[in-house]
Write an enzyme that holds these catalytic residues in place. Sequence first.
Site, short mmCIF file in Angstrom:
data_model
loop_
_atom_site.label_atom_id
_atom_site.label_comp_id
_atom_site.label_asym_id
_atom_site.label_seq_id
_atom_site.Cartn_x
_atom_site.Cartn_y
_atom_site.Cartn_z
NE ARG A 44 39.24 46.07 46.85
CZ ARG A 44 38.41 47.03 47.29
NH1 ARG A 44 37.10 46.94 47.11
NH2 ARG A 44 38.87 48.07 47.93
N GLY A 45 39.41 44.84 50.58
CA GLY A 45 39.29 45.98 51.47
C GLY A 45 39.52 45.54 52.90
NE ARG A 74 44.82 40.16 48.86
CZ ARG A 74 44.53 41.37 48.36
NH1 ARG A 74 43.32 41.88 48.51
NH2 ARG A 74 45.45 42.08 47.74
CD GLN A 205 41.81 47.28 42.67
OE1 GLN A 205 42.42 47.96 41.84
NE2 GLN A 205 42.40 46.33 43.37
CG ASP A 246 45.09 47.21 52.43
OD1 ASP A 246 44.24 46.32 52.32
OD2 ASP A 246 45.16 48.17 51.65
CG ASN A 256 45.84 52.53 50.55
OD1 ASN A 256 44.99 51.75 50.97
ND2 ASN A 256 45.56 53.48 49.69
CE LYS A 257 44.96 47.85 45.58
NZ LYS A 257 45.22 46.40 45.37
#
Length: 343
Positions: A44-45, A74, A205, A246, A256-257
């Site tokens: 991920r990332g 994704r 995370q 992202d 982003n998250k």
Amino acid sequence: MRTIDWVDGAVELIDQTRLPDECVTLRITTVDELIDAIRRLAVRGAPALGVAGALGVALSGGDPDAVARLRAARPTAVNLAWGVDQAAAWLPEGREAVLETALRIRDEDIAACLAMGERGADLLTAGLLMAGPVTPDALASGGPGSGAGGGPGSDADRGLRIMTICNTGGLAAVERGTALGVAQTLHERGRLAEVLAMETRPLLQGARLTAWELARMGAPHRLVADGAGPYLLARGGVDAVLVGADRIAANGDTANKIGTYALALGAARAGVPFVVVAPETTIDVATPTGAGIEIEDRGAEEIVTLRGTRLAPEGTDAVNPAFDVTPHDLITAIVTDKRVIRP
């Protein structure tokens, strides 16, 4: 240590779902195995997904259906589709040309993370950071903003306290990472006082991955419950919030998250610089604003359970957006591997 690489005809990557309990390397030989690793967040990332996408095309044997499924694994992180497209463009030239392109993307990511770390650390320590929004059209036009002012770094010998969310270190890239890469560079320069890492619900995370990476680099750090971030910003003592992205829309809005938007609001209220660190490849000029970014919902299971233990009553449903969008007017600066965009 590399998060993802090409080794003897296969993709090898660290299974991030097994951290911090054990560090396990997966050997991926098919596109379906890679898609599974991407969807369950073994890899991920945004930068790492770009490399994974490119390497996955080398595994595809030129099968257009496999390439399409990999590209869509994704939807929010633009780097995955970008990496697939970059490598797939060389399919007519044969597998070796595809692999050469994928390995170039890997090497460019390593160089980009080094550049972001240096540029971000310079920005924070040189007193050039001022609060305010990014120039709305700076990304689409390709020209950096300009300006200088106060902010962290006015005391040349003072260590900086950084707040961050999710994981933006080497595990999110090939090596070093983006926002956490800046913290690593500060630490190497002796200018990092502490990293305050959000735990990052629901998959933790920050607690599982960022704390693991910070411990490995010997950097001072403490975990913070997600809901406590804005309160701690209001109390003072945080020099800057550093986050990844992202996808960055043409106007500077960033995905982003989940939880990043709340930190941006808290930072704006407290007058703390809010800095996005991401490679140029994360900029999506085809998406005019953050409203056009598709936000992945990962279903109820991640909310109502934790590592197989049920947290909520049977039958409880949940809303689980994996990302949120921070409007550009809450962003102080965007640091890429090529430039700094700021007021």
